[in-house]
Scaffold this motif. Structure first.
Motif, PDB file in Angstrom:
ATOM      1  N   ILE A 160      -5.316  -8.445  -2.601  1.00  0.00           N
ATOM      2  CA  ILE A 160      -4.016  -8.816  -2.016  1.00  0.00           C
ATOM      3  C   ILE A 160      -3.138  -9.509  -3.047  1.00  0.00           C
ATOM      4  O   ILE A 160      -1.931  -9.269  -3.139  1.00  0.00           O
ATOM      5  N   ARG A 161      -3.755 -10.370  -3.858  1.00  0.00           N
ATOM      6  CA  ARG A 161      -2.998 -11.072  -4.891  1.00  0.00           C
ATOM      7  C   ARG A 161      -2.451 -10.093  -5.932  1.00  0.00           C
ATOM      8  O   ARG A 161      -1.292 -10.175  -6.341  1.00  0.00           O
ATOM      9  N   ASP A 162      -3.274  -9.130  -6.349  1.00  0.00           N
ATOM     10  CA  ASP A 162      -2.791  -8.127  -7.307  1.00  0.00           C
ATOM     11  C   ASP A 162      -1.686  -7.268  -6.714  1.00  0.00           C
ATOM     12  O   ASP A 162      -0.713  -6.916  -7.390  1.00  0.00           O
ATOM     13  N   HIS A 163      -1.864  -6.909  -5.436  1.00  0.00           N
ATOM     14  CA  HIS A 163      -0.835  -6.103  -4.780  1.00  0.00           C
ATOM     15  C   HIS A 163       0.496  -6.858  -4.698  1.00  0.00           C
ATOM     16  O   HIS A 163       1.573  -6.280  -4.948  1.00  0.00           O
ATOM     17  N   LYS A 164       0.433  -8.134  -4.380  1.00  0.00           N
ATOM     18  CA  LYS A 164       1.668  -8.930  -4.327  1.00  0.00           C
ATOM     19  C   LYS A 164       2.298  -9.056  -5.712  1.00  0.00           C
ATOM     20  O   LYS A 164       3.528  -9.002  -5.849  1.00  0.00           O
ATOM     21  N   GLU A 165       1.473  -9.215  -6.735  1.00  0.00           N
ATOM     22  CA  GLU A 165       2.023  -9.316  -8.090  1.00  0.00           C
ATOM     23  C   GLU A 165       2.703  -8.009  -8.499  1.00  0.00           C
ATOM     24  O   GLU A 165       3.775  -8.017  -9.107  1.00  0.00           O
ATOM     25  N   ASN A 166       2.077  -6.864  -8.156  1.00  0.00           N
ATOM     26  CA  ASN A 166       2.687  -5.573  -8.497  1.00  0.00           C
ATOM     27  C   ASN A 166       3.987  -5.360  -7.727  1.00  0.00           C
ATOM     28  O   ASN A 166       4.974  -4.851  -8.279  1.00  0.00           O
ATOM     29  N   CYS A 167       3.976  -5.745  -6.461  1.00  0.00           N
ATOM     30  CA  CYS A 167       5.212  -5.620  -5.679  1.00  0.00           C
ATOM     31  C   CYS A 167       6.310  -6.520  -6.225  1.00  0.00           C
ATOM     32  O   CYS A 167       7.487  -6.124  -6.299  1.00  0.00           O
ATOM     33  N   ALA A 168       5.931  -7.727  -6.629  1.00  0.00           N
ATOM     34  CA  ALA A 168       6.922  -8.640  -7.202  1.00  0.00           C
ATOM     35  C   ALA A 168       7.453  -8.104  -8.524  1.00  0.00           C
ATOM     36  O   ALA A 168       8.652  -8.199  -8.826  1.00  0.00           O
ATOM     37  N   LYS A 169       6.569  -7.491  -9.340  1.00  0.00           N
ATOM     38  CA  LYS A 169       6.992  -6.918 -10.609  1.00  0.00           C
ATOM     39  C   LYS A 169       7.956  -5.757 -10.382  1.00  0.00           C
ATOM     40  O   LYS A 169       8.998  -5.652 -11.045  1.00  0.00           O
ATOM     41  N   ALA A 170       7.627  -4.856  -9.427  1.00  0.00           N
ATOM     42  CA  ALA A 170       8.519  -3.733  -9.120  1.00  0.00           C
ATOM     43  C   ALA A 170       9.849  -4.219  -8.557  1.00  0.00           C
ATOM     44  O   ALA A 170      10.911  -3.663  -8.863  1.00  0.00           O
ATOM     45  N   ALA A 171       9.801  -5.275  -7.723  1.00  0.00           N
ATOM     46  CA  ALA A 171      11.037  -5.817  -7.158  1.00  0.00           C
ATOM     47  C   ALA A 171      11.921  -6.405  -8.250  1.00  0.00           C
ATOM     48  O   ALA A 171      13.165  -6.277  -8.192  1.00  0.00           O
ATOM     49  N   GLU A 172      11.324  -7.019  -9.259  1.00  0.00           N
ATOM     50  CA  GLU A 172      12.115  -7.564 -10.365  1.00  0.00           C
ATOM     51  C   GLU A 172      12.789  -6.444 -11.146  1.00  0.00           C
ATOM     52  O   GLU A 172      13.980  -6.542 -11.496  1.00  0.00           O
ATOM     53  N   TRP A 173      12.065  -5.365 -11.428  1.00  0.00           N
ATOM     54  CA  TRP A 173      12.688  -4.246 -12.147  1.00  0.00           C
ATOM     55  C   TRP A 173      13.799  -3.598 -11.319  1.00  0.00           C
ATOM     56  O   TRP A 173      14.817  -3.181 -11.851  1.00  0.00           O
ATOM     57  N   LYS A 174      13.603  -3.486  -9.997  1.00  0.00           N
ATOM     58  CA  LYS A 174      14.653  -2.940  -9.142  1.00  0.00           C
ATOM     59  C   LYS A 174      15.898  -3.814  -9.151  1.00  0.00           C
ATOM     60  O   LYS A 174      17.029  -3.319  -9.171  1.00  0.00           O
ATOM     61  N   LYS A 175      15.672  -5.132  -9.171  1.00  0.00           N
ATOM     62  CA  LYS A 175      16.822  -6.035  -9.221  1.00  0.00           C
ATOM     63  C   LYS A 175      17.527  -5.926 -10.566  1.00  0.00           C
ATOM     64  O   LYS A 175      18.765  -5.973 -10.641  1.00  0.00           O
ATOM     65  N   VAL A 176      16.769  -5.775 -11.639  1.00  0.00           N
ATOM     66  CA  VAL A 176      17.378  -5.579 -12.964  1.00  0.00           C
ATOM     67  C   VAL A 176      18.242  -4.313 -12.965  1.00  0.00           C
ATOM     68  O   VAL A 176      19.376  -4.306 -13.461  1.00  0.00           O
ATOM     69  N   ALA A 177      17.700  -3.219 -12.404  1.00  0.00           N
ATOM     70  CA  ALA A 177      18.469  -1.969 -12.340  1.00  0.00           C
ATOM     71  C   ALA A 177      19.722  -2.137 -11.494  1.00  0.00           C
ATOM     72  O   ALA A 177      20.797  -1.618 -11.843  1.00  0.00           O
ATOM     73  N   LYS A 178      19.628  -2.871 -10.406  1.00  0.00           N
ATOM     74  CA  LYS A 178      20.796  -3.067  -9.540  1.00  0.00           C
ATOM     75  C   LYS A 178      21.875  -3.886 -10.238  1.00  0.00           C
ATOM     76  O   LYS A 178      23.071  -3.588 -10.128  1.00  0.00           O
ATOM     77  N   VAL A 179      21.437  -4.916 -10.970  1.00  0.00           N
ATOM     78  CA  VAL A 179      22.408  -5.734 -11.715  1.00  0.00           C
ATOM     79  C   VAL A 179      23.092  -4.897 -12.790  1.00  0.00           C
ATOM     80  O   VAL A 179      24.315  -4.980 -12.986  1.00  0.00           O
ATOM     81  N   MET A 180      22.331  -4.056 -13.488  1.00  0.00           N
ATOM     82  CA  MET A 180      22.927  -3.207 -14.522  1.00  0.00           C
ATOM     83  C   MET A 180      23.885  -2.187 -13.898  1.00  0.00           C
ATOM     84  O   MET A 180      24.916  -1.844 -14.491  1.00  0.00           O
ATOM     85  N   ASP A 181      23.553  -1.675 -12.715  1.00  0.00           N
ATOM     86  CA  ASP A 181      24.468  -0.766 -12.015  1.00  0.00           C
ATOM     87  C   ASP A 181      25.802  -1.443 -11.727  1.00  0.00           C
ATOM     88  O   ASP A 181      26.880  -0.864 -11.982  1.00  0.00           O
ATOM     89  N   ARG A 182      25.748  -2.653 -11.217  1.00  0.00           N
ATOM     90  CA  ARG A 182      27.012  -3.368 -10.922  1.00  0.00           C
ATOM     91  C   ARG A 182      27.783  -3.676 -12.198  1.00  0.00           C
ATOM     92  O   ARG A 182      29.024  -3.573 -12.228  1.00  0.00           O
ATOM     93  N   PHE A 183      27.067  -4.026 -13.242  1.00  0.00           N
ATOM     94  CA  PHE A 183      27.719  -4.342 -14.519  1.00  0.00           C
ATOM     95  C   PHE A 183      28.474  -3.125 -15.055  1.00  0.00           C
ATOM     96  O   PHE A 183      29.667  -3.197 -15.376  1.00  0.00           O
TER      97      PHE A 183
END
Length: 492
Positions: free
Chosen positions: A446-469
């Protein structure tokens, strides 16, 4: 009744008498015109220049009236215009004393009967080299001949389409004698410019003048000077049609291109939108290229199309890169520290990019909710402790009474059951260890799954910020490019 009818009868008689006199005058003038024509053209030849002294030049006055612009072919660089050409000169052999011919001042005869100057359009671009229209000429008693001819001319015009559709054009109409040099026939301007009083307004072009200039040119074939008159037709294109049909759609389509960055990456339409816009601009570019001459001067609207297409190509390429960032999963590395600081901490606040549900409430409300959750959690924890303590006390009291009852029986049987209790204790310990290992494994997964989800969510947020930029960057580029192109076209 007799008195009233008498003036009416007198008026009728007077009218009949006047008509009879006019009819007689016309018959007399017709008779004298026949006599005059026979005497003038009895031994007249239209093959020779009509001057008494062959060493003197014959002056021909030229006047051009522009009636209509029929077509401007930018691709073939041909101007088609409807002109009225007036030429006047003096014929030394066609004079008479009008008093001998009952005051006959002028006659009208076919133009092929008299000598005519061979004035032609030098920059003619028509395959038809037919002769001028055989209209009548007006011959006066002093020998002055006036020849008015209509003509539809096709002239070559160097078209500069650099600022299309906000361009100005200057087309020259050069008239001169084809065989007579300046020592034989001299051309004189009747006016300083072409006559535009009878011009029929054109739907595409505005006329800003038609100045006339006389030139005397010595060609390489001959040593004699050859005069000509050049009429410069100054035209300005009416750009409303092209603004609404070519420029405005391109501007609207180009403003759609940055919106591709605003589309969600999971929709699957980001790249297809950019490709569709690129194809639409390509169609408009082909429409402009079909009507423009194949020259090195690229029209201004063509430059705008090319710049917009380049920008859309760059935006599509950036969209593909950002989509790869968006779909970075658990196999990718963590977001670098500099990207976390610059993009996730600062740029996300500048471009108002929040996590899911974060942008729906204000920061003060978030803090209040967090504080309330903490208080509720502490209260619940203290309540659980209190309830656990009270339950434990009641259990201890019951266990004390039961312990006293069982103590005596336990002492009696303790010697026989001691070995058996040791075996059960060992089995219980092994079961507890296996259970603890399974729980730890599940917790780690469960801890690894949460870490992977958090990592993917961070990359998605990075992509979204770059899209707006990039969306705002491309919006600014499209706006300033449109203003620059239109401003340059209008104020060139």
């Amino acid at each position: 009744m007799k008195r009233n009818s008498l003036p009416l009868c007198c008026f009728s008689l007077w009218w009949v008498f006047a008509a009879t006199i006019l009819r007689g005058v016309e018959l007399a003038q017709g008779k004298y015109a026949q006599m005059l024509f026979s005497e003038l053209f009895g031994d007249y030849s239209n093959a020779l220049r009509p001057v008494e002294d062959t060493d003197k030049a014959l002056n021909v006055t030229l006047q051009i009236t522009l009636s209509q612009i029929k077509d401007m072919d930018e691709r073939n660089q041909i101007l088609t215009a409807y002109l009225w050409i007036r030429q006047s000169w003096y014929d030394a052999y066609l004079k008479w004393d009008k008093n001998k011919y009952d005051g006959l001042d002028s006659i009208r005869i076919p133009s092929n009967l008299v000598w005519r100057p061979d004035i032609v359009l030098y920059n003619k671009a028509d395959d038809d080299f037919s002769e001028p229209v055989n209209t009548n000429v007006v011959l006066r008693h002093d020998g002055k001949i006036t020849w008015d001819t209509p003509a539809i001319t096709k002239s070559s015009c160097v078209v500069d389409v650099s600022y299309f559709p906000f361009d100005h054009q200057q087309c020259n109409l050069t008239f001169g004698s084809w065989t007579y040099n300046g020592n034989q026939v001299d051309i004189i301007n009747a006016l300083d410019s072409g006559d535009l009083s009878d011009f029929i307004e054109d739907v595409e072009w505005e006329i800003h003048g038609m100045p006339a200039v006389k030139n005397i040119i010595t060609y390489g074939c001959c040593s004699e000077p050859y005069p000509d008159i050049t009429f410069t037709l100054i035209l300005k294109r009416k750009s409303s049609f092209y603004i609404f049909n070519l420029l405005l759609p391109c501007i609207l389509i180009s403003f759609l291109a940055p919106l591709g960055f605003y589309l969600p990456a999971d929709s699957g339409e980001k790249v297809s939108l950019g490709v569709t816009i690129l194809l639409a601009l390509t169609v408009f570019q082909l429409m402009v290229a079909e009507s423009m001459p194949p020259s090195e001067n690229v029209p201004l609207i063509g430059k705008y199309y090319i710049a917009t297409m380049t920008m859309i190509t760059a935006s599509t390429a950036l969209t593909i890169i950002i989509m790869n960032i968006h779909h970075c999963g658990s196999e990718a590395q963590s977001v670098p520290q500099w990207a976390r600081v610059v993009i996730l901490d600062y740029m996300s606040k500048i471009f108002f990019v929040y996590d899911v549900g974060e942008n729906c409430i204000s920061p003060q409300r978030v803090k209040a909710q967090k504080h309330k959750l903490r208080k509720d959690f502490k209260y619940q924890k203290n309540q659980e402790r209190y309830e656990g303590a009270s339950t434990q006390l009641s259990r201890n009291r019951n266990n004390d009474s039961d312990l006293k009852k069982k103590l005596n029986g336990h002492l009696k049987t303790s010697n026989g059951i001691q070995c058996e209790n040791d075996k059960n204790a060992v089995n219980c310990c092994s079961c507890y260890k296996a259970l603890i290992n399974n729980i730890e494994y599940i917790a780690n997964c469960i801890r690894d799954h949460k870490e992977n989800c958090a990592k993917a969510a961070e990359w998605k947020k990075v992509a979204k910020v770059m899209d707006r930029f990039f969306m705002w960057i491309f919006f600014i580029m499209v706006f300033f490019m449109s203003v620059l192109i239109i401003g340059k076209a209008i104020y060139h």
